[in-house]
Scaffold this motif. Structure first.
Motif, PDB file in Angstrom:
ATOM      1  N   LEU A  97       2.520   8.150   8.064  1.00 11.00           N
ATOM      2  CA  LEU A  97       3.034   7.210   7.069  1.00 11.00           C
ATOM      3  C   LEU A  97       3.451   5.871   7.672  1.00 11.00           C
ATOM      4  CD1 LEU A  97       5.113   9.693   4.901  1.00 11.00           C
ATOM      5  CD2 LEU A  97       2.935   8.596   4.310  1.00 11.00           C
ATOM      6  N   TYR A 115      -3.354  15.793   6.394  1.00 13.93           N
ATOM      7  CA  TYR A 115      -2.870  15.128   5.182  1.00 13.93           C
ATOM      8  C   TYR A 115      -2.348  16.130   4.148  1.00 13.93           C
ATOM      9  CZ  TYR A 115      -4.553  10.531   6.680  1.00 13.93           C
ATOM     10  OH  TYR A 115      -4.735   9.347   7.340  1.00 13.93           O
ATOM     11  N   ALA A 119       3.192  14.069   2.001  1.00 17.23           N
ATOM     12  CA  ALA A 119       3.429  13.950   0.557  1.00 17.23           C
ATOM     13  C   ALA A 119       2.835  12.664  -0.017  1.00 17.23           C
ATOM     14  CB  ALA A 119       4.928  14.026   0.284  1.00 17.23           C
ATOM     15  N   ASP A 120       3.083  11.529   0.619  1.00 18.11           N
ATOM     16  CA  ASP A 120       2.705  10.238   0.024  1.00 18.11           C
ATOM     17  C   ASP A 120       1.308   9.824   0.513  1.00 18.11           C
ATOM     18  OD1 ASP A 120       2.469   7.671  -0.928  1.00 18.11           O
ATOM     19  OD2 ASP A 120       4.478   7.028  -0.296  1.00 18.11           O
ATOM     20  N   PRO A 122      -1.172   7.960  -1.008  1.00 19.53           N
ATOM     21  CA  PRO A 122      -1.571   6.546  -1.099  1.00 19.53           C
ATOM     22  C   PRO A 122      -1.031   5.731   0.080  1.00 19.53           C
ATOM     23  CG  PRO A 122      -0.975   7.370  -3.260  1.00 19.53           C
ATOM     24  CD  PRO A 122      -0.615   8.459  -2.276  1.00 19.53           C
ATOM     25  N   ARG A 123       0.194   6.010   0.473  1.00 18.71           N
ATOM     26  CA  ARG A 123       0.760   5.273   1.616  1.00 18.71           C
ATOM     27  C   ARG A 123       0.026   5.637   2.917  1.00 18.71           C
ATOM     28  NH1 ARG A 123       7.052   5.456   3.501  1.00 18.71           N
ATOM     29  NH2 ARG A 123       6.701   4.664   5.591  1.00 18.71           N
ATOM     30  N   HIS A 171       0.282  19.923  -0.210  1.00 19.82           N
ATOM     31  CA  HIS A 171      -0.909  19.787  -1.064  1.00 19.82           C
ATOM     32  C   HIS A 171      -1.880  20.943  -0.793  1.00 19.82           C
ATOM     33  CE1 HIS A 171       0.237  15.632  -1.948  1.00 19.82           C
ATOM     34  NE2 HIS A 171       0.173  15.304  -0.673  1.00 19.82           N
TER      35      HIS A 171
END
Ligand SMILES: C[S@@+](CC[C@H](N)C(=O)[O-])C[C@H]1O[C@@H](n2cnc3c(N)ncnc32)[C@H](O)[C@@H]1O
Length: 260
Positions: A97, A115, A119-120, A122-123, A171
């Protein structure tokens, strides 16, 4: 939140599992897709025990450079030892990140089995894009745990165990969203593929043998599972093997993309 600990014990577990033939075959698949050339600058995000980073360093040679990067000190200690005799391979501390590199640094960036813990997304993909030079190549590989086929007699208990196991990451079904996530981050998706981890037999060095042990240690106390439930799940699997009916299969999906 992901609950799998990439501490010393977890790192040693992954180091052993990833030495086996199933993950070695996965690395060969990834390397063949990457087509690395001498002199290229490569980043391995979440490099873990460093097997892939070492192979990539051998592919780019001394005129190139490979940076492995991982937030886990235990993983980085293993990877640094593995690559100690390759001066153009470095293992850095860092997080997907907030990649500790300048813009446009790398020709190639890979991230395998990482990945799904981040969690994030898009970042994370924004960071991936930032450190790749324009036209640079990215390769991402992750598991979709809905593809797990593992033969047991007690399917209800097995489903509870796998539901509890899914708590080890954020995920469990990331691949089905990855092409869209990459496009929305500005990448051009150039290829998608699948690598199947398939064990029609239980051998000591197989991925399924390691998984059995790792899952049995992780799930007690989750989804209402007792130690006795987990012992029953293990006994069920061993009985399938004793009867010659071992069957394990799970899919890992690969995405290749170029940066704008
Ligand atoms: C299953 S291992 C995969 C290691 C390696 N990529 C491979 O395929 O051999 C997952 C790795 O992701 C790393 N990881 C977890 N969260 C991360 C994050 N936010 N940024 C970078 N790496 C992360 C862990 O420390 C661990 O080394």
């Amino acid at each position: 939140m992901p609950n799998f600990q990439f501490d010393e014990y977890g790192a040693q577990d992954i180091d052993r599992t990833y030495a086996g033939p199933d993950i070695a075959a996965q690395r060969e698949y990834v390397l063949s897709l990457l087509g690395l050339r001498p002199g290229e600058r490569v980043l391995d995000i979440g490099s873990g025990p460093g097997y892939l980073a070492v192979s990539m360093a051998q592919a780019v040679g001394p005129t190139g450079a490979v940076h492995g990067m991982d937030p886990s000190p235990a993983m980085n200690a293993i990877a640094r030892a593995r690559g100690a005799d390759i001066p153009w391979l470095r293992i850095d501390d860092g997080d997907a990140l907030a990649l500790p590199y300048s813009d446009d640094t790398f020709d190639v960036a890979v991230s395998t089995q990482v990945y799904e813990y981040v969690a994030d997304m898009p970042r994370a993909l924004g960071e991936l894009r930032r450190v790749l030079r324009p036209g640079g190549r990215a390769l991402i590989l992750d598991t979709d745990w809905d593809t797990l086929v593992w033969h047991t007699a007690d399917r209800e208990l097995h489903q509870r165990v796998i539901k509890a196991w899914e708590e080890h990451l954020v995920h469990p079904r990331l691949p089905r969203t990855l092409a869209g996530l990459l496009r929305r981050a500005g990448f051009t998706v150039t290829g998608q593929g699948v690598h199947v981890l398939f064990n029609p037999e239980l051998t000591e060095d197989s991925f399924s043998a390691s998984s059995m042990k790792t899952i049995a240690e992780f799930v007690p106390g989750r989804q209402g599972l007792s130690e006795a439930d987990v012992a029953a799940w293990l006994a069920d699997l061993r009985a399938r093997n004793d009867e010659g009916d071992w069957f394990y299969s799970v899919n890992r999906y690969v995405f290749m993309a170029t940066a704008p």
